[in-house]
Design a protein around this motif. Structure first.
Motif, PDB file in Angstrom:
ATOM      1  N   LYS A   1      78.909  93.581   6.694  1.00  0.00           N
ATOM      2  CA  LYS A   1      78.015  93.513   7.782  1.00  0.00           C
ATOM      3  C   LYS A   1      77.564  95.033   8.022  1.00  0.00           C
ATOM      4  CE  LYS A   1      78.295  93.624  12.849  1.00  0.00           C
ATOM      5  NZ  LYS A   1      79.109  93.547  13.899  1.00  0.00           N
ATOM      6  N   ARG A   2      76.543  95.249   8.403  1.00  0.00           N
ATOM      7  CA  ARG A   2      76.055  96.724   8.505  1.00  0.00           C
ATOM      8  C   ARG A   2      76.622  97.302   9.858  1.00  0.00           C
ATOM      9  NH1 ARG A   2      69.823  97.022   7.754  1.00  0.00           N
ATOM     10  NH2 ARG A   2      70.204  99.266   8.246  1.00  0.00           N
ATOM     11  N   PRO A   3      77.085  98.706   9.727  1.00  0.00           N
ATOM     12  CA  PRO A   3      77.625  99.297  10.674  1.00  0.00           C
ATOM     13  C   PRO A   3      76.418  99.246  12.054  1.00  0.00           C
ATOM     14  CG  PRO A   3      77.908 100.611   8.926  1.00  0.00           C
ATOM     15  CD  PRO A   3      76.928  99.500   8.411  1.00  0.00           C
ATOM     16  N   ALA A   4      76.714  99.054  13.198  1.00  0.00           N
ATOM     17  CA  ALA A   4      75.817  99.119  14.361  1.00  0.00           C
ATOM     18  C   ALA A   4      75.952 100.523  15.003  1.00  0.00           C
ATOM     19  CB  ALA A   4      76.232  98.096  15.394  1.00  0.00           C
ATOM     20  N   GLY A   5      75.207 100.701  16.049  1.00  0.00           N
ATOM     21  CA  GLY A   5      75.213 102.141  16.541  1.00  0.00           C
ATOM     22  C   GLY A   5      76.539 102.343  17.589  1.00  0.00           C
ATOM     23  N   LYS A   6      76.226 103.442  18.290  1.00  0.00           N
ATOM     24  CA  LYS A   6      77.423 103.723  19.247  1.00  0.00           C
ATOM     25  C   LYS A   6      77.203 103.904  20.425  1.00  0.00           C
ATOM     26  CE  LYS A   6      79.482 107.048  15.840  1.00  0.00           C
ATOM     27  NZ  LYS A   6      80.040 108.548  15.597  1.00  0.00           N
ATOM     28  N   LYS A  48      71.956  99.736  21.080  1.00  0.00           N
ATOM     29  CA  LYS A  48      70.502  99.654  21.909  1.00  0.00           C
ATOM     30  C   LYS A  48      69.214  99.348  20.964  1.00  0.00           C
ATOM     31  CE  LYS A  48      70.033 104.647  20.697  1.00  0.00           C
ATOM     32  NZ  LYS A  48      69.897 106.196  21.115  1.00  0.00           N
ATOM     33  N   GLN A  49      69.462  99.221  19.842  1.00  0.00           N
ATOM     34  CA  GLN A  49      68.533  98.651  18.951  1.00  0.00           C
ATOM     35  C   GLN A  49      68.457  97.083  18.934  1.00  0.00           C
ATOM     36  OE1 GLN A  49      69.941 101.591  17.334  1.00  0.00           O
ATOM     37  NE2 GLN A  49      68.471 102.568  18.176  1.00  0.00           N
ATOM     38  N   GLY A  50      69.676  96.609  19.507  1.00  0.00           N
ATOM     39  CA  GLY A  50      69.831  95.146  19.483  1.00  0.00           C
ATOM     40  C   GLY A  50      70.787  94.601  18.556  1.00  0.00           C
ATOM     41  N   ASN A  51      71.220  95.455  17.595  1.00  0.00           N
ATOM     42  CA  ASN A  51      72.069  94.919  16.484  1.00  0.00           C
ATOM     43  C   ASN A  51      73.645  94.244  17.254  1.00  0.00           C
ATOM     44  OD1 ASN A  51      70.600  95.404  14.120  1.00  0.00           O
ATOM     45  ND2 ASN A  51      71.049  97.548  14.902  1.00  0.00           N
ATOM     46  N   THR A  52      73.859  93.191  17.004  1.00  0.00           N
ATOM     47  CA  THR A  52      74.998  92.559  17.516  1.00  0.00           C
ATOM     48  C   THR A  52      76.562  93.537  17.123  1.00  0.00           C
ATOM     49  OG1 THR A  52      74.245  90.515  17.429  1.00  0.00           O
ATOM     50  CG2 THR A  52      76.777  90.565  17.645  1.00  0.00           C
ATOM     51  N   ILE A  53      77.092  93.790  18.001  1.00  0.00           N
ATOM     52  CA  ILE A  53      78.370  94.738  17.716  1.00  0.00           C
ATOM     53  C   ILE A  53      79.481  93.622  17.490  1.00  0.00           C
ATOM     54  CG2 ILE A  53      80.075  96.140  18.828  1.00  0.00           C
ATOM     55  CD1 ILE A  53      77.384  97.542  18.422  1.00  0.00           C
ATOM     56  N   ASP A  54      79.819  92.649  18.436  1.00  0.00           N
ATOM     57  CA  ASP A  54      80.860  91.684  18.279  1.00  0.00           C
ATOM     58  C   ASP A  54      80.809  90.736  19.392  1.00  0.00           C
ATOM     59  OD1 ASP A  54      82.893  90.754  16.908  1.00  0.00           O
ATOM     60  OD2 ASP A  54      83.702  92.681  16.253  1.00  0.00           O
ATOM     61  N   PHE A  55      81.555  89.649  19.263  1.00  0.00           N
ATOM     62  CA  PHE A  55      81.710  88.613  20.309  1.00  0.00           C
ATOM     63  C   PHE A  55      83.176  88.048  20.295  1.00  0.00           C
ATOM     64  CE2 PHE A  55      80.512  87.215  15.932  1.00  0.00           C
ATOM     65  CZ  PHE A  55      81.309  86.148  15.782  1.00  0.00           C
ATOM     66  N   ILE A  68      77.193  80.616  14.428  1.00  0.00           N
ATOM     67  CA  ILE A  68      75.998  80.925  15.131  1.00  0.00           C
ATOM     68  C   ILE A  68      75.699  82.546  15.167  1.00  0.00           C
ATOM     69  CG2 ILE A  68      74.570  80.655  17.412  1.00  0.00           C
ATOM     70  CD1 ILE A  68      76.047  77.963  17.466  1.00  0.00           C
ATOM     71  N   GLU A  69      76.637  83.125  15.654  1.00  0.00           N
ATOM     72  CA  GLU A  69      76.247  84.750  15.784  1.00  0.00           C
ATOM     73  C   GLU A  69      76.332  85.528  14.637  1.00  0.00           C
ATOM     74  OE1 GLU A  69      76.434  86.551  18.422  1.00  0.00           O
ATOM     75  OE2 GLU A  69      77.647  85.611  20.029  1.00  0.00           O
ATOM     76  N   MET A  70      76.809  84.645  13.407  1.00  0.00           N
ATOM     77  CA  MET A  70      76.675  85.404  12.102  1.00  0.00           C
ATOM     78  C   MET A  70      75.282  85.020  11.574  1.00  0.00           C
ATOM     79  SD  MET A  70      78.891  84.448   8.609  1.00  0.00           S
ATOM     80  CE  MET A  70      78.170  82.541   8.555  1.00  0.00           C
ATOM     81  N   MET A  71      74.735  83.879  11.741  1.00  0.00           N
ATOM     82  CA  MET A  71      73.411  83.464  11.294  1.00  0.00           C
ATOM     83  C   MET A  71      72.223  84.472  12.261  1.00  0.00           C
ATOM     84  SD  MET A  71      71.794  81.538   9.175  1.00  0.00           S
ATOM     85  CE  MET A  71      70.269  82.332   8.739  1.00  0.00           C
ATOM     86  N   HIS A  72      72.588  84.678  13.262  1.00  0.00           N
ATOM     87  CA  HIS A  72      71.812  85.437  14.166  1.00  0.00           C
ATOM     88  C   HIS A  72      71.588  87.089  13.767  1.00  0.00           C
ATOM     89  CE1 HIS A  72      69.704  86.840  17.654  1.00  0.00           C
ATOM     90  NE2 HIS A  72      70.682  87.320  18.467  1.00  0.00           N
ATOM     91  N   MET A  73      72.973  87.666  13.328  1.00  0.00           N
ATOM     92  CA  MET A  73      72.939  88.687  12.781  1.00  0.00           C
ATOM     93  C   MET A  73      72.124  88.795  11.353  1.00  0.00           C
ATOM     94  SD  MET A  73      76.909  90.323  13.803  1.00  0.00           S
ATOM     95  CE  MET A  73      77.928  88.804  13.634  1.00  0.00           C
ATOM     96  N   ILE A  74      72.506  87.865  10.625  1.00  0.00           N
ATOM     97  CA  ILE A  74      71.777  87.820   9.242  1.00  0.00           C
ATOM     98  C   ILE A  74      70.072  87.958   9.753  1.00  0.00           C
ATOM     99  CG2 ILE A  74      71.256  86.457   7.447  1.00  0.00           C
ATOM    100  CD1 ILE A  74      73.977  85.255   7.346  1.00  0.00           C
ATOM    101  N   ARG A  75      69.706  87.309  10.721  1.00  0.00           N
ATOM    102  CA  ARG A  75      68.411  87.194  11.021  1.00  0.00           C
ATOM    103  C   ARG A  75      67.907  88.469  11.397  1.00  0.00           C
ATOM    104  NH1 ARG A  75      67.454  81.484  14.135  1.00  0.00           N
ATOM    105  NH2 ARG A  75      66.302  80.166  12.547  1.00  0.00           N
ATOM    106  N   LYS A  76      68.752  89.425  12.077  1.00  0.00           N
ATOM    107  CA  LYS A  76      68.559  90.696  12.509  1.00  0.00           C
ATOM    108  C   LYS A  76      68.594  91.648  11.553  1.00  0.00           C
ATOM    109  CE  LYS A  76      70.961  90.312  16.455  1.00  0.00           C
ATOM    110  NZ  LYS A  76      71.569  90.774  17.675  1.00  0.00           N
ATOM    111  N   GLY A  77      68.768  91.241  10.315  1.00  0.00           N
ATOM    112  CA  GLY A  77      68.897  92.184   9.376  1.00  0.00           C
ATOM    113  C   GLY A  77      70.531  92.779   9.099  1.00  0.00           C
ATOM    114  N   GLN A  78      71.247  92.350   9.762  1.00  0.00           N
ATOM    115  CA  GLN A  78      72.618  93.135   9.698  1.00  0.00           C
ATOM    116  C   GLN A  78      73.497  92.992   8.423  1.00  0.00           C
ATOM    117  OE1 GLN A  78      73.259  92.264  14.340  1.00  0.00           O
ATOM    118  NE2 GLN A  78      74.808  93.646  13.577  1.00  0.00           N
ATOM    119  N   MET A  79      72.944  91.992   7.309  1.00  0.00           N
ATOM    120  CA  MET A  79      73.700  91.960   6.373  1.00  0.00           C
ATOM    121  C   MET A  79      72.920  92.358   5.233  1.00  0.00           C
ATOM    122  SD  MET A  79      74.580  88.286   4.818  1.00  0.00           S
ATOM    123  CE  MET A  79      74.738  88.173   3.046  1.00  0.00           C
ATOM    124  N   GLN A  80      71.717  92.900   5.252  1.00  0.00           N
ATOM    125  CA  GLN A  80      70.604  93.501   4.468  1.00  0.00           C
ATOM    126  C   GLN A  80      71.077  94.898   3.871  1.00  0.00           C
ATOM    127  OE1 GLN A  80      66.971  93.095   6.266  1.00  0.00           O
ATOM    128  NE2 GLN A  80      66.428  91.449   4.794  1.00  0.00           N
TER     129      GLN A  80
END
Length: 240
Positions: A82-87, A111-118, A211-223
């Motif tokens: 998973k790509r690191p999210a912001g601070k 603040k860019q909308g990337n998922t931190i955690d759940f 569901i959260e994982m698929m949502h993160m993939i769609r947001k480019g957090q695995m790319q």
């Protein structure tokens, strides 16, 4: 896509290979059903009918079993890349029905909308919020700022957390700034709605994680930089 074995595939990761041997269906059928279930607003009965239209006999209970067996392995593989999210975090909780009762899904985005955690919790209180913050910080880049709404429990959890830190996290209580997380909740709730609630807390926790994982993939957090694969291809790459 019949019930045939796939002998030409590359070896699977050890944990996934052991699970697949016990599921008795081709991998492409299993992955397609799991991905559709967590990516779109579908019930298990919808999936059963959709597969039947393609000449594939899949019982809805089989899809549920695949989810429970495979999703923890998918999540483990995803978290490693998973790509690191912001601070700057925006944190909030939303409601999920489990066995007819509302439970609480704690979530945060940057603040860019990337998922931190759940994290799914039974109660909505200071202890639940503190558990969420502790786990989210342990698995992500440490935040500089966390924005919450007017919830006293979330504020109390953050203040208790700061009391133990050398460098405190800046806390903001601002409903307007939290619009980004409230909008992000909708993507998760849209997928959950046809499921008509979860039968158990453990089942809810596992399925929500996918569901959260698929949502993160769609947001480019695995790319990775230059990765042109579709969200589906990235999902499948977790086990192939």
């Amino acid at each position: 896509m019949g019930k045939t074995k796939n002998s030409s595939r590359a070896p699977f990761p050890v944990g996934i290979g052991k699970v697949l041997k016990r599921l008795h269906y081709p991998l492409d059928v299993i992955l397609l059903c799991v991905r559709w279930y967590v990516a779109y607003s579908l019930s298990l009965r919808n999936l059963e009918e959709m597969m039947a239209e393609r000449g594939i006999e899949v019982d809805h209970s089989s899809v549920h079993r695949w989810m429970i067996k495979l999703v923890p392995l998918f999540e483990k593989a995803f978290r490693r890349i998973k790509r690191p999210a912001g601070k700057s975090w925006r944190m909030d909780e939303t409601y999920v029905k489990v066995k007819g009762q509302w439970k609480y899904l704690y979530r945060a985005v940057d603040k860019q909308g990337n998922t931190i955690d759940f994290l799914l919790r039974v109660h909505r209180d200071k202890a639940a919020a503190r558990r969420y913050f502790d786990e989210a910080i342990a698995q992500n880049v440490e935040p500089e700022t966390i924005t919450v709404d007017k919830s006293g429990a979330n504020l109390a959890a953050l203040e208790a957390l700061n009391a133990e830190r050398k460098k405190p996290i800046q806390i903001r209580q601002n409903k307007y700034l939290n619009n980004v997380i409230e909008q992000d909740h909708r993507a998760i709730k849209r997928v959950i709605k046809p499921m008509m609630g979860f039968k158990s807390f453990q089942c809810a926790r596992i399925i929500l994680s996918c569901i959260e994982m698929m949502h993160m993939i769609r947001k480019g957090q695995m790319q990775h930089v230059g990765d042109t694969r579709t969200a589906a291809e990235q999902f499948y790459s977790l086990v192939m």
